[in-house]
Design an enzyme around this catalytic site. Structure first.
Site, PDB file in Angstrom:
ATOM      1  N   ARG A   1       2.671   8.081   9.375  1.00 58.73           N
ATOM      2  CA  ARG A   1       2.575   9.522   9.119  1.00 58.73           C
ATOM      3  C   ARG A   1       1.506  10.191   9.969  1.00 58.73           C
ATOM      4  O   ARG A   1       1.702  11.275  10.505  1.00 58.73           O
ATOM      5  CB  ARG A   1       2.207   9.749   7.642  1.00 58.73           C
ATOM      6  CG  ARG A   1       3.377   9.970   6.739  1.00 58.73           C
ATOM      7  CD  ARG A   1       2.903  10.228   5.313  1.00 58.73           C
ATOM      8  NE  ARG A   1       3.973  10.746   4.481  1.00 58.73           N
ATOM      9  CZ  ARG A   1       5.002  10.030   4.041  1.00 58.73           C
ATOM     10  NH1 ARG A   1       5.111   8.767   4.376  1.00 58.73           N
ATOM     11  NH2 ARG A   1       5.923  10.576   3.270  1.00 58.73           N
TER      12      ARG A   1
ATOM     13  N   GLU B   1      -1.328  -8.701  -1.564  1.00 58.21           N
ATOM     14  CA  GLU B   1      -1.892  -8.125  -0.327  1.00 58.21           C
ATOM     15  C   GLU B   1      -3.019  -7.136  -0.683  1.00 58.21           C
ATOM     16  O   GLU B   1      -3.050  -5.989  -0.255  1.00 58.21           O
ATOM     17  CB  GLU B   1      -0.820  -7.452   0.526  1.00 58.21           C
ATOM     18  CG  GLU B   1      -1.187  -7.344   2.000  1.00 58.21           C
ATOM     19  CD  GLU B   1      -0.095  -6.696   2.844  1.00 58.21           C
ATOM     20  OE1 GLU B   1      -0.020  -5.453   2.870  1.00 58.21           O
ATOM     21  OE2 GLU B   1       0.678  -7.436   3.470  1.00 58.21           O
TER      22      GLU B   1
ATOM     23  N   HIS C   1       5.965   4.559  13.259  1.00 58.04           N
ATOM     24  CA  HIS C   1       6.432   5.401  12.151  1.00 58.04           C
ATOM     25  C   HIS C   1       5.310   6.032  11.336  1.00 58.04           C
ATOM     26  O   HIS C   1       5.573   6.830  10.436  1.00 58.04           O
ATOM     27  CB  HIS C   1       7.307   4.575  11.206  1.00 58.04           C
ATOM     28  CG  HIS C   1       6.539   3.560  10.408  1.00 58.04           C
ATOM     29  ND1 HIS C   1       5.907   3.853   9.225  1.00 58.04           N
ATOM     30  CD2 HIS C   1       6.266   2.264  10.637  1.00 58.04           C
ATOM     31  CE1 HIS C   1       5.305   2.779   8.762  1.00 58.04           C
ATOM     32  NE2 HIS C   1       5.501   1.795   9.600  1.00 58.04           N
TER      33      HIS C   1
ATOM     34  N   GLU D   1      -1.978   5.264   2.965  1.00 59.06           N
ATOM     35  CA  GLU D   1      -2.004   3.867   2.514  1.00 59.06           C
ATOM     36  C   GLU D   1      -3.397   3.375   2.135  1.00 59.06           C
ATOM     37  O   GLU D   1      -3.551   2.598   1.185  1.00 59.06           O
ATOM     38  CB  GLU D   1      -1.401   2.958   3.589  1.00 59.06           C
ATOM     39  CG  GLU D   1       0.104   3.120   3.788  1.00 59.06           C
ATOM     40  CD  GLU D   1       0.501   4.296   4.664  1.00 59.06           C
ATOM     41  OE1 GLU D   1      -0.408   4.968   5.225  1.00 59.06           O
ATOM     42  OE2 GLU D   1       1.704   4.564   4.804  1.00 59.06           O
TER      43      GLU D   1
ATOM     44  N   ASP E   1       0.787  -1.230   0.000  1.00 59.15           N
ATOM     45  CA  ASP E   1       0.000   0.000   0.000  1.00 59.15           C
ATOM     46  C   ASP E   1       0.821   1.283   0.000  1.00 59.15           C
ATOM     47  O   ASP E   1       0.337   2.343   0.370  1.00 59.15           O
ATOM     48  CB  ASP E   1      -0.899  -0.003   1.252  1.00 59.15           C
ATOM     49  CG  ASP E   1      -0.093  -0.176   2.527  1.00 59.15           C
ATOM     50  OD1 ASP E   1       1.136   0.020   2.491  1.00 59.15           O
ATOM     51  OD2 ASP E   1      -0.690  -0.516   3.567  1.00 59.15           O
TER      52      ASP E   1
ATOM     53  N   HIS F   1      12.748   4.004  13.265  1.00 60.57           N
ATOM     54  CA  HIS F   1      12.648   4.264  11.820  1.00 60.57           C
ATOM     55  C   HIS F   1      13.552   5.446  11.466  1.00 60.57           C
ATOM     56  O   HIS F   1      13.748   6.341  12.288  1.00 60.57           O
ATOM     57  CB  HIS F   1      11.174   4.587  11.520  1.00 60.57           C
ATOM     58  CG  HIS F   1      10.814   4.621  10.053  1.00 60.57           C
ATOM     59  ND1 HIS F   1      11.198   5.643   9.215  1.00 60.57           N
ATOM     60  CD2 HIS F   1      10.085   3.775   9.286  1.00 60.57           C
ATOM     61  CE1 HIS F   1      10.720   5.418   7.996  1.00 60.57           C
ATOM     62  NE2 HIS F   1      10.042   4.284   8.012  1.00 60.57           N
TER      63      HIS F   1
HETATM   64  C1  UD1 Z   1       6.741   4.349   3.865  1.00 55.44           C
HETATM   65  C2  UD1 Z   1       5.332   4.043   3.368  1.00 55.44           C
HETATM   66  C3  UD1 Z   1       4.527   3.356   4.473  1.00 55.44           C
HETATM   67  C4  UD1 Z   1       5.278   2.154   5.041  1.00 55.44           C
HETATM   68  C5  UD1 Z   1       6.676   2.564   5.435  1.00 55.44           C
HETATM   69  C6  UD1 Z   1       7.469   1.360   5.859  1.00 55.44           C
HETATM   70  C7  UD1 Z   1       4.385   5.670   1.790  1.00 55.44           C
HETATM   71  C8  UD1 Z   1       3.602   6.908   1.621  1.00 55.44           C
HETATM   72  N1  UD1 Z   1       4.629   5.288   3.038  1.00 55.44           N
HETATM   73  O1  UD1 Z   1       6.618   5.292   4.928  1.00 55.44           O
HETATM   74  O2  UD1 Z   1       3.290   2.908   3.958  1.00 55.44           O
HETATM   75  O3  UD1 Z   1       4.593   1.702   6.167  1.00 55.44           O
HETATM   76  O4  UD1 Z   1       7.348   3.162   4.313  1.00 55.44           O
HETATM   77  O5  UD1 Z   1       8.569   1.695   6.642  1.00 55.44           O
HETATM   78  O6  UD1 Z   1       4.746   5.053   0.815  1.00 55.44           O
HETATM   79  N2  UD1 Z   1      14.324   7.375   5.464  1.00 55.44           N
HETATM   80  C9  UD1 Z   1      15.698   7.249   5.373  1.00 55.44           C
HETATM   81  N3  UD1 Z   1      16.195   6.068   4.890  1.00 55.44           N
HETATM   82  C10 UD1 Z   1      15.434   5.016   4.522  1.00 55.44           C
HETATM   83  C11 UD1 Z   1      14.030   5.155   4.626  1.00 55.44           C
HETATM   84  C12 UD1 Z   1      13.486   6.347   5.084  1.00 55.44           C
HETATM   85  O7  UD1 Z   1      16.425   8.165   5.713  1.00 55.44           O
HETATM   86  O8  UD1 Z   1      15.952   3.974   4.115  1.00 55.44           O
HETATM   87  C13 UD1 Z   1      13.743   8.663   5.963  1.00 55.44           C
HETATM   88  C14 UD1 Z   1      13.815   9.762   4.915  1.00 55.44           C
HETATM   89  O9  UD1 Z   1      14.053  10.994   5.518  1.00 55.44           O
HETATM   90  C15 UD1 Z   1      12.418   9.729   4.321  1.00 55.44           C
HETATM   91  C16 UD1 Z   1      11.588   9.427   5.551  1.00 55.44           C
HETATM   92  O10 UD1 Z   1      12.366   8.477   6.273  1.00 55.44           O
HETATM   93  O11 UD1 Z   1      12.047  10.926   3.726  1.00 55.44           O
HETATM   94  C17 UD1 Z   1      10.209   8.879   5.264  1.00 55.44           C
HETATM   95  O12 UD1 Z   1      10.267   7.901   4.249  1.00 55.44           O
HETATM   96  P1  UD1 Z   1       9.017   7.684   3.241  1.00 55.44           P
HETATM   97  O13 UD1 Z   1       9.347   6.584   2.304  1.00 55.44           O
HETATM   98  O14 UD1 Z   1       8.564   8.987   2.679  1.00 55.44           O
HETATM   99  O15 UD1 Z   1       7.847   7.239   4.215  1.00 55.44           O
HETATM  100  P2  UD1 Z   1       7.786   6.195   5.406  1.00 55.44           P
HETATM  101  O16 UD1 Z   1       7.295   6.920   6.617  1.00 55.44           O
HETATM  102  O17 UD1 Z   1       9.052   5.424   5.496  1.00 55.44           O
HETATM  103  N1  UDP Z   2      11.318  -4.645  10.506  1.00 56.47           N
HETATM  104  C1  UDP Z   2      12.684  -4.862  10.359  1.00 56.47           C
HETATM  105  N2  UDP Z   2      13.552  -4.126  11.149  1.00 56.47           N
HETATM  106  C2  UDP Z   2      13.110  -3.204  12.045  1.00 56.47           C
HETATM  107  C3  UDP Z   2      11.709  -2.976  12.153  1.00 56.47           C
HETATM  108  C4  UDP Z   2      10.838  -3.718  11.361  1.00 56.47           C
HETATM  109  O1  UDP Z   2      13.114  -5.698   9.568  1.00 56.47           O
HETATM  110  O2  UDP Z   2      13.942  -2.583  12.717  1.00 56.47           O
HETATM  111  C5  UDP Z   2      10.385  -5.412   9.639  1.00 56.47           C
HETATM  112  C6  UDP Z   2       9.231  -6.094  10.343  1.00 56.47           C
HETATM  113  O3  UDP Z   2       9.573  -7.413  10.739  1.00 56.47           O
HETATM  114  C7  UDP Z   2       8.135  -6.091   9.287  1.00 56.47           C
HETATM  115  C8  UDP Z   2       8.435  -4.856   8.467  1.00 56.47           C
HETATM  116  O4  UDP Z   2       9.769  -4.482   8.764  1.00 56.47           O
HETATM  117  O5  UDP Z   2       8.208  -7.214   8.427  1.00 56.47           O
HETATM  118  C9  UDP Z   2       7.485  -3.771   8.832  1.00 56.47           C
HETATM  119  O6  UDP Z   2       7.913  -2.586   8.271  1.00 56.47           O
HETATM  120  P1  UDP Z   2       7.330  -1.189   8.715  1.00 56.47           P
HETATM  121  O7  UDP Z   2       6.813  -1.270  10.102  1.00 56.47           O
HETATM  122  O8  UDP Z   2       8.391  -0.191   8.403  1.00 56.47           O
HETATM  123  O9  UDP Z   2       6.163  -0.967   7.647  1.00 56.47           O
HETATM  124  P2  UDP Z   2       4.616  -1.366   7.622  1.00 56.47           P
HETATM  125  O10 UDP Z   2       4.516  -2.842   7.792  1.00 56.47           O
HETATM  126  O11 UDP Z   2       3.952  -0.583   8.696  1.00 56.47           O
HETATM  127  O12 UDP Z   2       4.179  -0.904   6.276  1.00 56.47           O
END
Ligand code: UD1
Ligand code: UDP
Length: 373
Positions: free
Chosen positions: A213, A120, A211, A134, A98, A244
């Protein structure tokens, strides 16, 4: 021999984890050419997953930039994907979950006349603002999808209520179970000193992640304050919180929990140590989607710190509880679980509404049978 060309597209940590078993299954089949394309909406957090599952993407769009907006993620992914899809001309393109990558992947495929398989599919909270964005991503992806891979009967029912044709919905279970089976080991030992030295027998360890939003701001402050106060109340408790990489989340975590020696704020863990840690802790507090599936499977009580969930299966089975994001509700529910053994035991049972670990195989079987070569 002509092969069926299947392109998988993913961009974030959870998509990588749940797509990995499908990629492994595609690679096993002689009659399939598997092409993987990552948008890299996440960078470090996705690279961790590629490493654990030993996946080497054919295309890496590398769109990651810290703090970029939803619009930027969408447009950069869409542009990059267009080029790859035109070049590769896959028979079907698979997206999982999502995220913004999922919606962009489905739209890019649709624009090129390529059939979309949504892994999914059919999860619904019923509130377009939560989880944000999402819930909207799922619905928008559904419209563009030809093959809906629904983890549960409930997910299928959500889709049929929206008039999607029944013969294009397949109940497969969730590939998160396939992935879990790949990494969980009962005799696991951690490379990380801190995790290795935790006293899992005599201490009650709480695993937390947050994490979302829509929780950033006051809701997240409530969650962290309630957890902070509860570990101070119960001497035998400690918290592990792999934070995160979103700087907004890290700021709130550091502000509220940074000085509590009973709370271990650590960097995101690789999937293997993370899930094995979950397997050893006392309970889980989270707003994550994936953790709501993993914790019930591992028999860990999970308090879901969100207002809505699109994953009610764990709640119905009694392992998960939706406690919202108000301080008092979170504190009281934690207090109950830590003070009342009966309540704890009621929740600490392994249930598995998400399938038998064969989801990836079922999905690939459908692709071969329905699309054909
Ligand atoms: C995204 C997804 C969310 C999912 C989550 C899993 C969208 C809108 N949201 O949210 O559905 O649950 O991923 O974790 O697609 N960042 C880093 N390094 C990384 C990853 C993230 O620095 O490897 C930081 C960056 O500043 C980035 C911020 O985290 O801008 C947010 O990342 P983003 O992909 O926009 O959204 P998530 O909150 O991670
Ligand atoms: N996860 C991981 N390392 C971490 C935290 C989570 O590998 O430090 C894994 C967790 O087991 C799960 C997935 O990441 O499979 C969940 O990701 P996240 O919570 O970022 O996203 P969401 O599932 O909410 O989209």
């Amino acid at each position: 021999m002509e092969k069926l060309k299947v392109m998988t597209v993913f961009g974030t940590r959870p998509e990588g984890i749940k797509m990995a078993p499908i990629i492994k299954e595609l690679e096993k089949r002689d009659n399939i050419e598997s092409i993987t394309c990552i948008t890299a909406q996440h960078r470090e957090m996705l690279d961790q997953v590629l490493h654990i599952f030993d996946i080497k993407p054919d295309y890496d769009l590398n769109i990651f930039k810290p703090g970029q907006s939803l619009t930027k993620i969408t447009t950069r992914a869409l542009e990059g994907l267009e080029e790859v899809i035109i070049k590769e001309k896959p028979d079907v393109l698979l997206v999982q979950g999502d995220t913004t990558t999922v919606f962009s992947g489905a739209l890019a495929a649709f624009y090129q006349g390529v059939k979309v398989g949504h892994v999914e599919a059919g999860l619904r909270s019923g509130n377009i603002h939560s989880p944000y964005p999402e819930e909207a991503n799922r619905m928008l992806t559904g419209i563009l999808t030809e093959y809906h891979f629904a983890p549960t009967i409930r997910n299928m029912d959500n889709l049929t209520k929206e008039n999607y044709p029944k013969d294009k919905i397949y109940i497969t279970g969730n590939t998160v179970i396939d992935a879990l089976q790949y990494v969980i080991k009962e005799d696991y030992s951690f490379e990380n000193e801190l995790l290795n030295n935790l006293d899992y027998k005599d201490k009650r360890i709480i695993l937390m992640t947050s994490h979302r939003r829509e929780n950033i701001g006051k809701p997240m402050e409530n969650i962290f304050s309630a957890v902070n106060d509860i570990v101070n109340k119960y001497e035998d408790t400690e918290v592990v919180f792999p934070v995160h990489l979103n700087p907004k989340v890290r700021d709130i975590a550091n502000k509220i929990l940074g000085s509590n020696p009973k709370v271990h704020l650590i960097d995101p863990l690789d999937y293997e140590p993370f899930t094995n840690l979950m397997n050893k802790v006392h309970l889980v507090v989270t707003d994550s989607g994936g953790l709501q599936e993993e914790a019930p499977t591992l028999g860990k009580p999970v308090l879901v710190v969100r207002e809505e969930t699109e994953r009610p299966e764990g709640i119905e089975a009694g392992t998960a509880k939706l406690v919202g994001t108000k301080y008092d509700d979170i504190y009281e529910n934690l207090d109950l679980l830590l003070s009342n053994k009966e309540e704890y035991d009621k929740m600490a049972k392994a249930v598995n509404p998400y399938g038998d670990g064969q989801a990836a195989k079922k999905i690939v079987d459908v692709i071969v049978k329905d699309i054909g070569i």
